[in-house]
Design a protein around this motif. Structure first.
Motif, mmCIF file in Angstrom:
data_model
loop_
_atom_site.group_PDB
_atom_site.id
_atom_site.type_symbol
_atom_site.label_atom_id
_atom_site.label_comp_id
_atom_site.label_asym_id
_atom_site.label_seq_id
_atom_site.Cartn_x
_atom_site.Cartn_y
_atom_site.Cartn_z
ATOM 1 N N TYR A 2 -0.490 7.338 -2.358
ATOM 2 C CA TYR A 2 -0.246 6.994 -0.960
ATOM 3 C C TYR A 2 1.028 7.704 -0.530
ATOM 4 C CZ TYR A 2 -3.574 3.163 -1.637
ATOM 5 O OH TYR A 2 -4.690 2.413 -1.912
ATOM 6 N N CYS A 3 0.951 8.483 0.527
ATOM 7 C CA CYS A 3 2.110 9.213 1.032
ATOM 8 C C CYS A 3 2.561 8.579 2.341
ATOM 9 C CB CYS A 3 1.758 10.671 1.277
ATOM 10 S SG CYS A 3 1.339 11.589 -0.216
ATOM 11 N N SER A 47 2.061 -5.627 6.672
ATOM 12 C CA SER A 47 0.688 -5.360 7.117
ATOM 13 C C SER A 47 -0.132 -4.498 6.164
ATOM 14 C CB SER A 47 0.723 -4.675 8.487
ATOM 15 O OG SER A 47 1.351 -3.402 8.397
ATOM 16 N N TRP A 48 0.496 -3.816 5.225
ATOM 17 C CA TRP A 48 -0.211 -2.871 4.365
ATOM 18 C C TRP A 48 -1.022 -3.619 3.321
ATOM 19 C CZ3 TRP A 48 2.510 0.812 0.415
ATOM 20 C CH2 TRP A 48 1.572 1.723 -0.089
ATOM 21 N N GLU A 49 -2.330 -3.527 3.417
ATOM 22 C CA GLU A 49 -3.226 -4.286 2.537
ATOM 23 C C GLU A 49 -3.143 -3.857 1.082
ATOM 24 O OE1 GLU A 49 -7.162 -4.108 4.154
ATOM 25 O OE2 GLU A 49 -6.586 -5.159 5.989
ATOM 26 N N ASP A 50 -2.836 -2.591 0.813
ATOM 27 C CA ASP A 50 -2.827 -2.086 -0.560
ATOM 28 C C ASP A 50 -1.465 -2.147 -1.247
ATOM 29 O OD1 ASP A 50 -5.524 -1.550 -0.391
ATOM 30 O OD2 ASP A 50 -5.269 0.565 0.087
ATOM 31 N N ILE A 51 -0.498 -2.768 -0.618
ATOM 32 C CA ILE A 51 0.863 -2.755 -1.172
ATOM 33 C C ILE A 51 0.925 -3.345 -2.584
ATOM 34 C CG2 ILE A 51 1.606 -4.959 -0.154
ATOM 35 C CD1 ILE A 51 4.365 -3.564 0.319
ATOM 36 N N ASN A 52 0.124 -4.364 -2.852
ATOM 37 C CA ASN A 52 0.170 -5.005 -4.177
ATOM 38 C C ASN A 52 -0.571 -4.218 -5.250
ATOM 39 O OD1 ASN A 52 1.812 -7.224 -3.469
ATOM 40 N ND2 ASN A 52 0.047 -8.188 -2.486
ATOM 41 N N LYS A 53 -1.270 -3.153 -4.863
ATOM 42 C CA LYS A 53 -1.933 -2.278 -5.836
ATOM 43 C C LYS A 53 -0.973 -1.245 -6.427
ATOM 44 C CE LYS A 53 -6.458 -2.347 -3.583
ATOM 45 N NZ LYS A 53 -7.478 -1.510 -2.908
ATOM 46 N N ILE A 54 0.163 -1.028 -5.775
ATOM 47 C CA ILE A 54 1.067 0.060 -6.165
ATOM 48 C C ILE A 54 1.717 -0.247 -7.509
ATOM 49 C CG2 ILE A 54 3.136 1.363 -5.517
ATOM 50 C CD1 ILE A 54 0.608 1.921 -3.790
ATOM 51 N N ASP A 55 1.600 0.720 -8.442
ATOM 52 C CA ASP A 55 2.178 0.601 -9.782
ATOM 53 C C ASP A 55 3.517 1.317 -9.904
ATOM 54 O OD1 ASP A 55 -0.301 -0.563 -10.744
ATOM 55 O OD2 ASP A 55 -1.118 1.466 -10.747
ATOM 56 N N TYR A 188 3.205 5.155 7.845
ATOM 57 C CA TYR A 188 1.760 5.026 7.763
ATOM 58 C C TYR A 188 1.318 5.548 6.399
ATOM 59 C CZ TYR A 188 -3.210 5.519 8.613
ATOM 60 O OH TYR A 188 -4.568 5.415 8.508
ATOM 61 N N PRO A 189 0.540 4.755 5.637
ATOM 62 C CA PRO A 189 0.131 5.196 4.297
ATOM 63 C C PRO A 189 -1.078 6.131 4.321
ATOM 64 C CG PRO A 189 -0.552 2.924 4.670
ATOM 65 C CD PRO A 189 0.185 3.375 5.912
ATOM 66 N N TYR A 190 -0.837 7.414 4.101
ATOM 67 C CA TYR A 190 -1.902 8.403 3.977
ATOM 68 C C TYR A 190 -2.353 8.413 2.526
ATOM 69 C CZ TYR A 190 -0.322 10.112 8.538
ATOM 70 O OH TYR A 190 0.010 10.215 9.859
ATOM 71 N N LYS A 191 -3.631 8.179 2.306
ATOM 72 C CA LYS A 191 -4.160 8.074 0.941
ATOM 73 C C LYS A 191 -4.764 9.407 0.508
ATOM 74 C CE LYS A 191 -7.206 5.197 -1.887
ATOM 75 N NZ LYS A 191 -8.155 4.072 -1.902
ATOM 76 N N ILE A 192 -4.367 9.842 -0.708
ATOM 77 C CA ILE A 192 -4.864 11.095 -1.287
ATOM 78 C C ILE A 192 -5.380 10.773 -2.684
ATOM 79 C CG2 ILE A 192 -4.272 13.421 -2.048
ATOM 80 C CD1 ILE A 192 -1.850 13.262 -0.177
#
Length: 194
Positions: A2-3, A47-55, A188-192
């Motif tokens: 996520y960038c 608001s970021w739904e994927d924040i808890n996925k970040i390792d 804004y989280p850009y996913k790659i």
């Protein structure tokens, strides 16, 4: 990966008033977030739904990126490593005063939860007021970043950095307002997929 581009900073706001000359203004070295930039980063943390996925979090050593990192991940400090890397700095990382980093000891004092072991010097030995970084040099930094990523075991990584670096990294394009382009959004989280 996520960038995330840092929140709005002083030089971003000044650009709208004074144009690109503000990037070279000696009154604005290693610029900080504006109140709007602070709010952007705090709002993303909520608001970021994927924040808890970040390792793993990788951040630029420039103050605005470090502030953004801490605002987004302040509730994850116990369970996510945050590493600062020189190679993910803004492009150009030379000549523009807003891109000259603060001293390492100051950053370590202000941001104690961030790992600065990859910063090799106390002072910014990369920034140069006389030479502008070119695309080939940026590509070398991107290769350094990719090499670093290849050594990591984490699956979900967040990079908090800058519009030009992220744009060139993900799209092979640097979008500049001076060219009439639409820049990457702040916070804004850009996913790659890499």
């Amino acid at each position: 990966l996520y960038c995330i581009r840092h929140g709005q900073a002083q030089h971003n706001m000044n650009y709208l008033k004074y144009g690109s000359q503000t990037f070279y203004d000696s009154k604005f070295i290693d610029t900080r977030l504006t109140p709007d930039g602070i709010n952007q980063s705090i709002n993303l943390s909520k608001s970021w739904e994927d924040i808890n996925k970040i390792d793993l979090v990788i951040t630029s050593p420039l103050f605005r990126a470090l502030q953004t990192t801490m605002n987004i991940f302040k509730n994850r400090l116990a369970d996510v490593e945050i590493i600062c890397l020189e190679c993910v700095r803004e492009f150009p990382n030379t000549k523009q005063t807003c891109n000259k980093r603060s001293n390492k000891s100051e950053l370590k004092r202000i941001f104690p939860y961030i790992n600065f072991y990859n910063l090799k010097s106390e002072h910014d030995n990369i920034w140069n007021p006389n030479n502008e970084e070119n695309i080939d040099q940026l590509n070398l930094r991107i290769n350094q970043f990719n090499n670093f990523l290849s050594t990591r075991k984490e699956k979900n990584i967040c990079l908090i950095g800058h519009g030009s670096f992220i744009g060139h990294y993900k799209d092979n394009k640097i979008s500049l307002l001076d060219n009439g382009d639409k820049e990457l959004l702040h916070c804004y989280p850009y996913k790659i997929n890499i």
